[in-house]
Design a protein around this motif. Structure first.
Motif, PDB file in Angstrom:
ATOM      1  N   PHE A 167       0.835  -1.198   0.000  1.00 22.02           N
ATOM      2  CA  PHE A 167       0.000   0.000   0.000  1.00 22.02           C
ATOM      3  C   PHE A 167       0.871   1.250   0.000  1.00 22.02           C
ATOM      4  N   GLU A 222       0.568   5.472   1.085  1.00 28.01           N
ATOM      5  CA  GLU A 222      -0.171   6.523   1.775  1.00 28.01           C
ATOM      6  C   GLU A 222       0.579   7.834   1.606  1.00 28.01           C
ATOM      7  N   GLY A 261       0.884  11.972   3.330  1.00 29.08           N
ATOM      8  CA  GLY A 261       0.538  12.809   4.465  1.00 29.08           C
ATOM      9  C   GLY A 261       1.081  14.212   4.307  1.00 29.08           C
ATOM     10  N   ALA A 321       0.543  10.411   7.334  1.00 29.44           N
ATOM     11  CA  ALA A 321       0.393   9.404   6.275  1.00 29.44           C
ATOM     12  C   ALA A 321      -0.042   8.054   6.818  1.00 29.44           C
ATOM     13  N   ILE A 322       0.382   7.715   8.026  1.00 29.25           N
ATOM     14  CA  ILE A 322       0.084   6.376   8.536  1.00 29.25           C
ATOM     15  C   ILE A 322      -0.875   6.322   9.711  1.00 29.25           C
ATOM     16  N   ASN A 354      -4.540   4.373   9.679  1.00 27.02           N
ATOM     17  CA  ASN A 354      -4.603   3.052   9.064  1.00 27.02           C
ATOM     18  C   ASN A 354      -4.691   1.979  10.124  1.00 27.02           C
ATOM     19  N   HIS A 368       5.318  10.741   1.142  1.00 28.52           N
ATOM     20  CA  HIS A 368       4.782   9.626   0.351  1.00 28.52           C
ATOM     21  C   HIS A 368       5.398   8.358   0.930  1.00 28.52           C
TER      22      HIS A 368
END
Length: 170
Positions: free
Chosen positions: A56, A58, A60, A81-82, A85, A165
């Motif tokens: 995956f 993600e 942010g 970003a994380i 999840n 990223h």
């Protein structure tokens, strides 16, 4: 009595049976289970050099409004970003069922004039598992905050904005 779903209430058409079949074909092709998929349905995935598969991705956003601290903005971007999840099946997707085989590449874009002060090790520490590589690149944004406050360590009125990223795979 027929109950409408949310998409119908918003006037969004439901996917046709043909669209659902196409989506299933693309999913099978991604999983390597449909060799006969027409070329228009083939999905090509990419992975960093030496990786087998990206599980995956993600992205942010992070900002330091005062102090012009690129590390603070980059850590916030990586966390963003994380942080929302939950991947309960992650171990089942990793070789050997172990987080030790997880690989992460976090690419952080920070304003060029603050890039040299970005601490990549601090960004890597955001990730609780895996072999983490952080790449800092020029990007992001330095924009005026409208005020410079000496008490907050400001050297000017820039707010430092970073984007992160994150690729996770093996």
């Amino acid at each position: 009595m027929r109950v409408a779903n949310a998409r119908q209430l918003r006037g969004v058409p439901l996917p046709s049976a043909r669209t659902r079949r196409g989506a299933r074909r693309v999913a099978r092709a991604c999983a390597g289970g449909d060799e006969a998929a027409p070329s228009s349905d083939v999905v090509r995935t990419t992975a960093p050099e030496g990786w087998t598969r990206v599980l995956f991705i993600e992205v942010g956003f992070g900002c330091d409004g005062h102090g012009q601290n690129a590390t603070k903005a980059a850590v916030r971007a990586a966390r963003n970003a994380i942080e929302f999840n939950s991947l309960p099946a992650m171990r089942a997707l990793l070789p050997g069922g172990s987080y030790e085989s997880m690989r992460i590449v976090a690419t952080v874009a920070a304003p060029e004039k603050y890039l040299a002060r970005l601490d990549e090790a601090a960004v890597a520490a955001v990730f609780p598992y895996g072999d983490v590589t952080v790449k800092a690149v020029a990007g992001g944004l330095a924009a005026p905050s409208g005020v410079a406050l000496d008490a907050l360590g400001d050297k000017g009125d820039d707010m430092v904005i970073c984007v992160c990223h994150v690729q996770v795979g093996y």
